[in-house]
Structure formats: C-alpha cells, structure tokens
Design a protein around this motif. Structure first.
Motif, PDB file in Angstrom:
ATOM      1  N   PRO A   1      -3.040   9.661  -0.798  1.00 27.86           N
ATOM      2  CA  PRO A   1      -2.568   8.821  -1.908  1.00 27.86           C
ATOM      3  C   PRO A   1      -2.452   9.647  -3.187  1.00 27.86           C
ATOM      4  O   PRO A   1      -3.335  10.448  -3.503  1.00 27.86           O
ATOM      5  CB  PRO A   1      -3.664   7.763  -2.045  1.00 27.86           C
ATOM      6  CG  PRO A   1      -4.319   7.717  -0.701  1.00 27.86           C
ATOM      7  CD  PRO A   1      -4.260   9.139  -0.193  1.00 27.86           C
TER       8      PRO A   1
ATOM      9  N   GLN B   1       3.055   7.162  -9.925  1.00 29.41           N
ATOM     10  CA  GLN B   1       2.325   5.927  -9.632  1.00 29.41           C
ATOM     11  C   GLN B   1       1.900   5.955  -8.167  1.00 29.41           C
ATOM     12  O   GLN B   1       2.649   6.432  -7.310  1.00 29.41           O
ATOM     13  CB  GLN B   1       3.194   4.706  -9.884  1.00 29.41           C
ATOM     14  CG  GLN B   1       3.571   4.536 -11.325  1.00 29.41           C
ATOM     15  CD  GLN B   1       4.454   3.310 -11.528  1.00 29.41           C
ATOM     16  OE1 GLN B   1       5.084   2.809 -10.604  1.00 29.41           O
ATOM     17  NE2 GLN B   1       4.489   2.818 -12.751  1.00 29.41           N
ATOM     18  N   PHE B   2       0.711   5.444  -7.894  1.00 25.56           N
ATOM     19  CA  PHE B   2       0.231   5.377  -6.522  1.00 25.56           C
ATOM     20  C   PHE B   2      -0.872   4.341  -6.425  1.00 25.56           C
ATOM     21  O   PHE B   2      -1.429   3.921  -7.425  1.00 25.56           O
ATOM     22  CB  PHE B   2      -0.263   6.750  -6.038  1.00 25.56           C
ATOM     23  CG  PHE B   2      -1.507   7.253  -6.738  1.00 25.56           C
ATOM     24  CD1 PHE B   2      -2.749   7.117  -6.147  1.00 25.56           C
ATOM     25  CD2 PHE B   2      -1.424   7.868  -7.984  1.00 25.56           C
ATOM     26  CE1 PHE B   2      -3.893   7.583  -6.779  1.00 25.56           C
ATOM     27  CE2 PHE B   2      -2.560   8.341  -8.620  1.00 25.56           C
ATOM     28  CZ  PHE B   2      -3.798   8.203  -8.015  1.00 25.56           C
ATOM     29  N   THR B   3      -1.174   3.930  -5.204  1.00 29.42           N
ATOM     30  CA  THR B   3      -2.258   2.986  -4.962  1.00 29.42           C
ATOM     31  C   THR B   3      -3.553   3.770  -4.799  1.00 29.42           C
ATOM     32  O   THR B   3      -3.667   4.622  -3.920  1.00 29.42           O
ATOM     33  CB  THR B   3      -1.990   2.155  -3.679  1.00 29.42           C
ATOM     34  OG1 THR B   3      -0.701   1.548  -3.787  1.00 29.42           O
ATOM     35  CG2 THR B   3      -3.051   1.094  -3.492  1.00 29.42           C
ATOM     36  N   ASP B   4      -4.533   3.503  -5.653  1.00 27.00           N
ATOM     37  CA  ASP B   4      -5.819   4.196  -5.606  1.00 27.00           C
ATOM     38  C   ASP B   4      -6.528   3.899  -4.292  1.00 27.00           C
ATOM     39  O   ASP B   4      -6.446   2.797  -3.749  1.00 27.00           O
ATOM     40  CB  ASP B   4      -6.690   3.753  -6.788  1.00 27.00           C
ATOM     41  CG  ASP B   4      -7.975   4.550  -6.874  1.00 27.00           C
ATOM     42  OD1 ASP B   4      -7.938   5.654  -7.446  1.00 27.00           O
ATOM     43  OD2 ASP B   4      -8.998   4.072  -6.345  1.00 27.00           O
TER      44      ASP B   4
ATOM     45  N   GLN C   1      -8.030  -3.694   0.250  1.00 23.48           N
ATOM     46  CA  GLN C   1      -7.008  -4.386   1.032  1.00 23.48           C
ATOM     47  C   GLN C   1      -7.310  -4.315   2.531  1.00 23.48           C
ATOM     48  O   GLN C   1      -7.170  -5.315   3.245  1.00 23.48           O
ATOM     49  CB  GLN C   1      -5.629  -3.789   0.752  1.00 23.48           C
ATOM     50  CG  GLN C   1      -5.106  -4.071  -0.648  1.00 23.48           C
ATOM     51  CD  GLN C   1      -3.777  -3.396  -0.895  1.00 23.48           C
ATOM     52  OE1 GLN C   1      -2.870  -3.482  -0.082  1.00 23.48           O
ATOM     53  NE2 GLN C   1      -3.661  -2.701  -2.032  1.00 23.48           N
TER      54      GLN C   1
ATOM     55  N   MET D   1       0.836  -1.196   0.000  1.00 26.62           N
ATOM     56  CA  MET D   1       0.000   0.000   0.000  1.00 26.62           C
ATOM     57  C   MET D   1       0.871   1.246   0.000  1.00 26.62           C
ATOM     58  O   MET D   1       1.761   1.370   0.826  1.00 26.62           O
ATOM     59  CB  MET D   1      -0.871   0.030   1.258  1.00 26.62           C
ATOM     60  CG  MET D   1      -2.270  -0.400   1.048  1.00 26.62           C
ATOM     61  SD  MET D   1      -3.224  -0.172   2.545  1.00 26.62           S
ATOM     62  CE  MET D   1      -3.147  -1.822   3.195  1.00 26.62           C
ATOM     63  N   GLN D   2       0.612   2.138  -0.917  1.00 33.68           N
ATOM     64  CA  GLN D   2       1.288   3.433  -0.954  1.00 33.68           C
ATOM     65  C   GLN D   2       0.299   4.471  -0.450  1.00 33.68           C
ATOM     66  O   GLN D   2      -0.631   4.824  -1.159  1.00 33.68           O
ATOM     67  CB  GLN D   2       1.750   3.752  -2.360  1.00 33.68           C
ATOM     68  CG  GLN D   2       2.742   2.755  -2.915  1.00 33.68           C
ATOM     69  CD  GLN D   2       3.037   2.994  -4.387  1.00 33.68           C
ATOM     70  OE1 GLN D   2       2.528   3.926  -4.990  1.00 33.68           O
ATOM     71  NE2 GLN D   2       3.857   2.148  -4.967  1.00 33.68           N
TER      72      GLN D   2
ATOM     73  N   GLN E   1      -7.735  11.118  -1.063  1.00 30.25           N
ATOM     74  CA  GLN E   1      -7.161  11.164  -2.413  1.00 30.25           C
ATOM     75  C   GLN E   1      -7.781  12.333  -3.167  1.00 30.25           C
ATOM     76  O   GLN E   1      -8.996  12.444  -3.261  1.00 30.25           O
ATOM     77  CB  GLN E   1      -7.439   9.848  -3.130  1.00 30.25           C
ATOM     78  CG  GLN E   1      -6.878   9.776  -4.524  1.00 30.25           C
ATOM     79  CD  GLN E   1      -7.085   8.406  -5.123  1.00 30.25           C
ATOM     80  OE1 GLN E   1      -6.680   7.405  -4.550  1.00 30.25           O
ATOM     81  NE2 GLN E   1      -7.743   8.353  -6.273  1.00 30.25           N
TER      82      GLN E   1
ATOM     83  N   ASP F   1      -8.468   0.713  -4.043  1.00 34.71           N
ATOM     84  CA  ASP F   1      -7.642  -0.484  -3.860  1.00 34.71           C
ATOM     85  C   ASP F   1      -7.165  -0.593  -2.410  1.00 34.71           C
ATOM     86  O   ASP F   1      -7.125  -1.687  -1.847  1.00 34.71           O
ATOM     87  CB  ASP F   1      -6.450  -0.477  -4.815  1.00 34.71           C
ATOM     88  CG  ASP F   1      -6.875  -0.612  -6.273  1.00 34.71           C
ATOM     89  OD1 ASP F   1      -7.909  -1.271  -6.534  1.00 34.71           O
ATOM     90  OD2 ASP F   1      -6.189  -0.051  -7.143  1.00 34.71           O
ATOM     91  N   ILE F   2      -6.818   0.539  -1.822  1.00 33.50           N
ATOM     92  CA  ILE F   2      -6.442   0.540  -0.402  1.00 33.50           C
ATOM     93  C   ILE F   2      -7.614   0.054   0.437  1.00 33.50           C
ATOM     94  O   ILE F   2      -7.457  -0.777   1.334  1.00 33.50           O
ATOM     95  CB  ILE F   2      -5.987   1.946   0.045  1.00 33.50           C
ATOM     96  CG1 ILE F   2      -4.667   2.315  -0.660  1.00 33.50           C
ATOM     97  CG2 ILE F   2      -5.844   2.007   1.565  1.00 33.50           C
ATOM     98  CD1 ILE F   2      -4.235   3.754  -0.453  1.00 33.50           C
TER      99      ILE F   2
END
Length: 124
Positions: free
Chosen positions: A65, A76-79, A86, A2-3, A122, A82-83
C-alpha cells in the motif's frame, strides 16, 4: 475500495545467486535489495519478484500500500490499518495484525483458503 498498492511475488529460494542468474535469463534485472542480507528485488516490465533466502518458509503474494510498481509513493492510498479494519469486519482472520494505534510503516499477513500467504507491507 481497498487500494492494495504494488503487487509482487516473494519467492523463498535455496540459492540466491543461482535464482538471480535464472531470473536474469528470463529478462528480470536488479531493482533493489542486498545479496549480503539474503534478498533481492528483480523487475521485468511491471512484473516484480522478490528473492529471499532463509527468510520465509514459503512463497508469499505481496502488496505494498502506498507504492506503485516502481516503488514510488502514490499521492493517495488506503492505509494498512484501514485495510485491516475492513478485512476483519468481513470476517478475514489475520495471522499477523498491525498495531491500530500506530502510523507509518506496518504490515499484516493473512492466508487464502488454500493456505497461500498474503502479506500487505506498507513502507511509509
């Protein structure tokens, strides 16, 4: 992995001007926000704090994010959705969920075991 993006602390303040003046004495300077709307973002090196008057009931750990510590877009990043997937798969309960059918700006809110609020916000 996770970013989570840029990190800041969002502080609930009673008097925005007094808080701004105090943090400026600690070396923080204006980065963004609108005093007329009751919020400011201040920065000292890589440390970022948000001051919010009459917006939140308690302080919040905030992650953005898609942003670096200068609020610049990361390639690039984790949407956020998606976080969320997870976190939910790991059994984390959310106080506010993102719309999984959406795209772009969105946020989620959760609490750690001690009741500290964490917002993933975000902006793109």
């Amino acid at each position: 992995m996770m970013q989570l993006g840029a990190f800041s602390v969002s502080l609930t303040v009673k008097d925005l001007a007094a808080s701004k003046e105090f943090y400026e004495k600690l070396g923080f300077s204006y980065k963004g926000g609108d005093e007329n709307q009751g919020w400011l973002v201040l920065k000292n090196g890589t440390a970022v704090i948000g001051l919010f008057q009459d917006m939140f009931d308690k302080n919040i750990l905030t992650f953005n994010p898609g942003w670096d510590s200068n609020a610049q877009n990361l390639p690039q990043f984790t949407d956020i959705r998606d976080i969320q997937r997870q976190l939910v798969a790991q059994g984390v309960k959310l106080k506010k969920s993102a719309d999984l059918d959406s795209s772009g700006p969105e946020h989620i809110i959760l609490e750690d075991p001690d009741g500290n609020q964490i917002m993933l916000d975000q902006h793109r």
